[in-house]
Motif scaffolding. Structure first.
Motif, short mmCIF file in Angstrom:
data_model
loop_
_atom_site.label_atom_id
_atom_site.label_comp_id
_atom_site.label_asym_id
_atom_site.label_seq_id
_atom_site.Cartn_x
_atom_site.Cartn_y
_atom_site.Cartn_z
N GLU A 16 -3.74 -2.97 -0.53
CA GLU A 16 -2.72 -2.00 -0.19
C GLU A 16 -3.32 -0.60 -0.22
O GLU A 16 -4.30 -0.33 -0.90
N SER A 61 -3.55 0.37 5.33
CA SER A 61 -3.06 -0.95 4.98
C SER A 61 -3.38 -1.93 6.11
O SER A 61 -3.69 -1.54 7.24
N GLN A 192 3.86 2.74 8.15
CA GLN A 192 3.05 1.78 8.90
C GLN A 192 2.98 2.14 10.39
O GLN A 192 2.21 1.53 11.13
#
Length: 215
Positions: A16, A61, A192
């Motif tokens: 992560e 990520s 994201q």
């Protein structure tokens, strides 16, 4: 540091997105050791860069990498990651057929980690990681540019990309979009999310805006 320890460190960084605090915690549990890691690992790449253009290292990520690669699917040509960190995006680009794949990074420890990752994964000699200030790099032969940088640098970087990239180039930004550009496509949500910008369209919009003001 032996190979087993290096694999463990790379594996931790590959998970992560850790942020600055997470990276420090990998090094030590005491505040003194954490400060030492910050000074030794993160600061060297900043020393020659003006404060307003400094960008802290935050690993991408797996989903961020996937979104960026999704926006570059089907493309070819030289690909550059500006501020390539631990190298994961450069390696992913090469694996997707985006070649040559080059990372620009000033921090010597992150360069070492990226090169170790390339060696470990079998891409040594296939991807390149250059210790070079991204603001001084000539991007005129790049057809794909990956940008995971802070909002504070997006405006000056936009001017550089407009001046140097060919019309056929595509810029993919992660985490934060270019505030003055309209993306041609996007993928993901929240942190994201990634945005794709085609330079021909960006230039067309810039010319239209200029012509409108002239009227």
């Amino acid at each position: 540091m032996d190979a087993e320890a290096l694999d463990e460190l790379a594996g931790q960084l590959h998970g992560e997105a850790l942020g600055a605090q997470g990276l420090l915690q990998l090094a030590a549990t005491t505040s003194l050791a954490a400060y030492a890691v910050w000074a030794a690992v993160l600061m060297p790449g900043f020393r020659r860069v003006p404060l307003r253009l400094q960008v802290p290292y935050v690993p991408s990520s797996a989903q961020q990498v996937a979104n960026v690669m999704g926006l570059l699917r089907g493309r070819t040509g030289k690909t550059a990651d500006l501020g390539s960190g631990d190298g994961r995006l450069v390696i992913a680009a090469y694996k997707q057929g985006l070649r040559p794949a080059v990372g620009y990074e000033l921090n010597p420890w992150l360069l070492w980690l990226a090169r170790y990752r390339a060696h470990r994964d079998g891409y040594e000699g296939k991807v390149s990681f250059l210790k070079q200030d991204l603001w001084k790099a000539n991007l005129s032969d790049c057809y794909n540019v990956i940008v995971f940088l802070a909002p504070s640098v997006k405006d000056p970087l936009a001017a550089k990309l407009l001046a140097e990239l060919p019309d056929e180039a595509r810029v993919v930004a992660g985490r934060f979009p270019f505030p003055s550009w309209t993306p041609s496509s996007t993928m993901g949500q929240g942190l994201q999310q990634a945005w794709a910008y085609d330079m021909k369209e960006v230039r067309r919009a810039a010319r239209s805006s200029t012509d409108g003001r002239a009227l």
